[in-house]
Design an enzyme around this catalytic site. Structure first.
Site, PDB file in Angstrom:
ATOM      1  N   GLY A 117      31.227  30.547  -3.695  1.00  0.00           N
ATOM      2  CA  GLY A 117      30.166  29.803  -4.358  1.00  0.00           C
ATOM      3  C   GLY A 117      30.613  28.372  -4.591  1.00  0.00           C
ATOM      4  N   CYS A 118      29.657  27.478  -4.802  1.00  0.00           N
ATOM      5  CA  CYS A 118      30.012  26.067  -4.978  1.00  0.00           C
ATOM      6  C   CYS A 118      30.853  25.860  -6.239  1.00  0.00           C
ATOM      7  CB  CYS A 118      28.761  25.194  -4.989  1.00  0.00           C
ATOM      8  SG  CYS A 118      27.519  25.636  -6.215  1.00  0.00           S
ATOM      9  N   TYR A 119      30.349  26.307  -7.379  1.00  0.00           N
ATOM     10  CA  TYR A 119      31.118  26.147  -8.614  1.00  0.00           C
ATOM     11  C   TYR A 119      32.451  26.909  -8.577  1.00  0.00           C
ATOM     12  CZ  TYR A 119      26.840  24.234 -10.821  1.00  0.00           C
ATOM     13  OH  TYR A 119      25.739  23.487 -11.159  1.00  0.00           O
TER      14      TYR A 119
END
Length: 310
Positions: A117-119
């Site tokens: 995921g990005c975060y």
């Protein structure tokens, strides 16, 4: 018949799919397959396409990604899933090549790779080396704060900020106030934490980019955990990394602010360790593009590893 590997992008009209398609444009070492608009929801055509591919890139919502896996009958088809459907699933290799010295080879040989995921990309990049080095306890009461560009919300949010009602879009939004965001289990597992971290996400009125920060207090850390030892551990872990840079002491001392758009349209990520020894406060920070190292850039990096191109 061409011997070049065939890459099927399932969901090529979404934010991540479009970015991956653009990043692969002009490459002469592979072939890209997408479906015309009229066939994208045709289960038979999707099944034919995915089973004809050497590697399928799934840029779909979680439920659709799980469904796509059930369509695979050809055992030779390899998968990179850009959704969050399989990020904590057994049998899937986590697609963060910088996770460890062994991870690039694990990705290169994998049948099933789940894109981070990005975060979580920023949180895990900062925390895993420090937890492994014994500098941050696995049960530290972590609070992870992050600000992303609005493109992190997908096409609907992009249209909100770039469409006819853009003037009414909020300049800044803090969300996930129920603290039940889908990313903490991924962060906990792959950072090696024993407790679920508190995660506080937000987005601003800029298209793409992320600044993620994690505050630490030295009184809750082992005695040997200092500004210098934490920075040195990150520098050692990412020494020689192509896409990840750790600011040194001088760079950190002269950095007064962090621009979330710094690495837009790239697969790069910068990590920094800042602090105030007098107060016993340390701030871990990561800056990267939520559409780059946080999504499509990471997917293409994993694709290249699976193709033996890195």
């Amino acid at each position: 018949m061409s011997t070049l590997p065939l890459i099927f992008i399932d969901g090529d009209q979404g934010t991540t799919g479009l970015q991956i398609h653009e990043r692969l444009r002009g490459r002469d070492d592979l072939r890209v397959l997408t479906l015309p608009a009229a066939e994208r929801k045709d289960a038979r055509r999707r099944a034919e396409a995915i089973n004809s591919a050497d590697i399928a890139l799934l840029c779909l919502p979680d439920a659709a990604a799980r469904e796509a896996i059930t369509l695979i009958e050809n055992p030779k088809v390899r998968v990179i899933d850009a959704s969050s459907a399989h990020r904590t699933s057994p049998g899937w290799v986590y697609g963060f090549p910088e996770l460890s010295a062994e991870q690039p080879q694990a990705i290169a040989q994998a049948q099933r790779v789940t894109n981070p995921g990005c975060y979580p990309t920023g949180a895990i990049a900062l925390l895993r080396p420090l937890v492994q080095a014994g500098l941050v306890p696995a049960d530290y009461p972590l609070a992870i704060h992050a600000v992303s560009g609005y493109s992190g919300g997908g096409r609907a949010q992009v249209e909100q900020y770039e469409g006819p009602e853009a003037a009414q879009a909020a300049p800044f939004v803090l969300y996930g106030l129920g603290l039940a965001h889908k990313h903490p289990p991924e962060m906990q597992l792959h950072a090696g934490l024993s407790q679920r971290p508190v995660f506080v996400p937000s987005y601003g009125a800029f298209r793409q980019g992320i600044v993620l920060s994690i505050a630490l207090q030295t009184r809750l850390l082992p005695q040997h955990a200092t500004l210098e030892t934490l920075r040195a551990a990150l520098q050692a872990h990412y020494a020689g990394a192509r896409y990840v840079t750790v600011l040194d002491a001088q760079q950190s001392a002269t950095t007064a602010q962090l621009d979330p758009t710094r690495h837009n349209d790239s697969n790069d990520m910068t990590l920094g360790v800042f602090g105030n020894p007098e107060h016993g406060h340390i701030l871990l920070c990561a800056v990267f593009d939520n559409l780059g190292k946080g999504a499509s850039g990471a997917a293409v990096q994993n694709l290249d590893l699976m193709l033996g191109a890195q």
